[in-house]
Design an enzyme around this catalytic site. Structure first.
Site, PDB file in Angstrom:
ATOM      1  CG  HIS A 258      39.369  47.824  35.538  1.00 21.98           C
ATOM      2  ND1 HIS A 258      40.027  46.682  35.923  1.00 21.98           N
ATOM      3  CD2 HIS A 258      39.727  48.767  36.445  1.00 21.98           C
ATOM      4  CE1 HIS A 258      40.743  46.933  37.005  1.00 21.98           C
ATOM      5  NE2 HIS A 258      40.584  48.199  37.334  1.00 21.98           N
TER       6      HIS A 258
ATOM      7  CD  GLU B 146      39.002  43.678  34.735  1.00 21.13           C
ATOM      8  OE1 GLU B 146      39.958  44.386  34.394  1.00 21.13           O
ATOM      9  OE2 GLU B 146      38.478  43.720  35.863  1.00 21.13           O
TER      10      GLU B 146
ATOM     11  NE  ARG C 183      43.377  44.917  40.438  1.00 22.88           N
ATOM     12  CZ  ARG C 183      43.392  46.251  40.274  1.00 22.88           C
ATOM     13  NH1 ARG C 183      42.250  46.924  40.185  1.00 22.88           N
ATOM     14  NH2 ARG C 183      44.536  46.896  40.173  1.00 22.88           N
TER      15      ARG C 183
HETATM   16  C1  DGY Z   1      44.149  50.592  39.830  1.00 24.96           C
HETATM   17  O1  DGY Z   1      44.824  51.620  39.762  1.00 24.96           O
HETATM   18  O2  DGY Z   1      44.515  49.609  40.491  1.00 24.96           O
HETATM   19  C2  DGY Z   1      42.825  50.589  39.140  1.00 24.96           C
HETATM   20  O3  DGY Z   1      42.235  49.347  39.122  1.00 24.96           O
HETATM   21  C3  DGY Z   1      42.926  51.140  37.734  1.00 24.96           C
HETATM   22  O4  DGY Z   1      43.110  52.481  37.835  1.00 24.96           O
END
Ligand code: DGY
Length: 335
Positions: A296, A277, A248
């Site tokens: 992402h 983001e 993240r």
């Molecule tokens: C998640 O699943 O948390 C990822 O960041 C996106 O697939």
């Protein structure tokens, strides 16, 4: 029996027939997520919500949900966009999609690690830009990956999958996490548990695989507590080190990352996640050649996204039927 009403916050990469048998579905067809105000209105009249990590499911929204609202199902393993205590207070189960995206995310982590180490993106720009005039002994030199030291911050499924791949590169692998894994797993993966700071000092590559929480927010370069931490995490790292983040964005303070990269405190970074983001187009980070940014896409293999969608639908259907979600974040709601 009347059908349930469901709102899906984006077009989904799978068929919805199973869900259509029990629910009337409204899909937000636009490329951008629905505005918060739209969600706030929708939750008053639906039974279930199928959402993504781009949707802000906060306390206000959960409290605004109508009395028939039964389930939140998110197509992601991470759920830091959802106020879980608020969902528990309303006894609303929250579903997520663990496991199925582990390999795809570990694969992208390796793609970024190798691309950053060997200047793949910069070299591509160079070749396309007409700068490739001859073979040069010193062109785009990077560090060895084979035999290097890898530091894994967070050792859940994805961290472990990254370690498994490191075996093929004869790497020394350190990991740090809240809890030490069992020794058999450590032996099997050939990893050594160590303190966060020691890992930062030793690793040639540091890769982040911890969830975002109050504890991990700006874990790298917290400016808010400058006295104690400042940019210390980056200063501890080797000047030749490369940071990879596929977890993240907010685990890394973007300003601290900029300083570390611009001042040569670390050699490079490759990030699939940013804070905020998407990364603002005027972010100074985008001026740096020693940074790779992807939008992402950690879980973005076709097969993985389909599995995630199917899992999210299975959670949603269970919630609508009043059954326990197969993958529930907050099982406290069933107590
Ligand atoms: C998640 O699943 O948390 C990822 O960041 C996106 O697939």
């Amino acid at each position: 029996m009347p059908k349930s009403k469901v709102f899906i916050t984006r077009h989904f990469p799978t068929k919805l027939e199973q869900l259509q048998k029990i629910a009337t579905i409204e899909v937000w067809e636009e490329r951008q997520p629905p505005p918060y105000t739209v969600l706030l209105k929708k939750v008053k009249s639906i039974d279930g919500l199928l959402c993504l990590l781009t949707d802000q499911i906060d306390q206000q929204l959960i409290e605004a949900a109508g009395t028939s609202f039964k389930v939140i199902s998110q197509m992601a393993v991470g759920y830091d966009n959802i106020d879980i205590p608020a969902a528990i207070a309303r006894k609303i189960p929250v579903g997520h999609t663990p496991g199925v995206l582990t390999d795809a995310t570990a694969d992208l982590t390796w793609a970024l690690l190798m691309a950053a180490a060997r200047h793949v993106v910069e070299a591509d720009r160079f070749a396309r830009g007409g700068q490739w005039k001859t073979w040069e002994p010193n062109l785009f030199l990077g560090p060895n990956i084979t035999g290097a030291t890898l530091g894994i911050v967070g050792f859940g499924r994805i961290g472990q999958a990254v370690a498994r791949r490191a075996k093929g590169f004869d790497m020394k692998v350190f990991y740090t996490s809240k809890q030490r894994s069992d020794q058999e797993l450590e032996k099997d993966l050939g990893v050594e548990f160590t303190a966060f700071e020691h890992l930062l000092q030793e690793a040639d590559f540091v890769t982040i695989h911890t969830p975002l929480s109050d504890e991990t927010y700006h874990l790298f370069g917290d400016l808010r507590s400058a006295q104690q931490r400042s940019y210390r995490q980056f200063k501890l790292m080797k000047q030749s080190a490369i940071l990879i983040n596929t977890a993240r964005g907010a685990i890394v303070d973007p300003e601290a990352l900029y300083q570390a990269l611009a001042n040569g405190e670390i050699a490079g970074a490759a990030i699939d996640v940013t804070d905020p983001e998407p990364i603002p187009t005027d972010s100074p980070l985008l001026d740096l050649d020693n940074l790779i940014v992807t939008p992402h896409i950690g879980s973005a293999s076709r097969q993985t996204r389909e599995k995630m969608a199917n899992m999210a639908i299975a959670n949603l259907i269970a919630g609508l039927k009043g059954e326990q979600l197969p993958n529930c974040v907050n099982p406290e709601v069933y107590l």
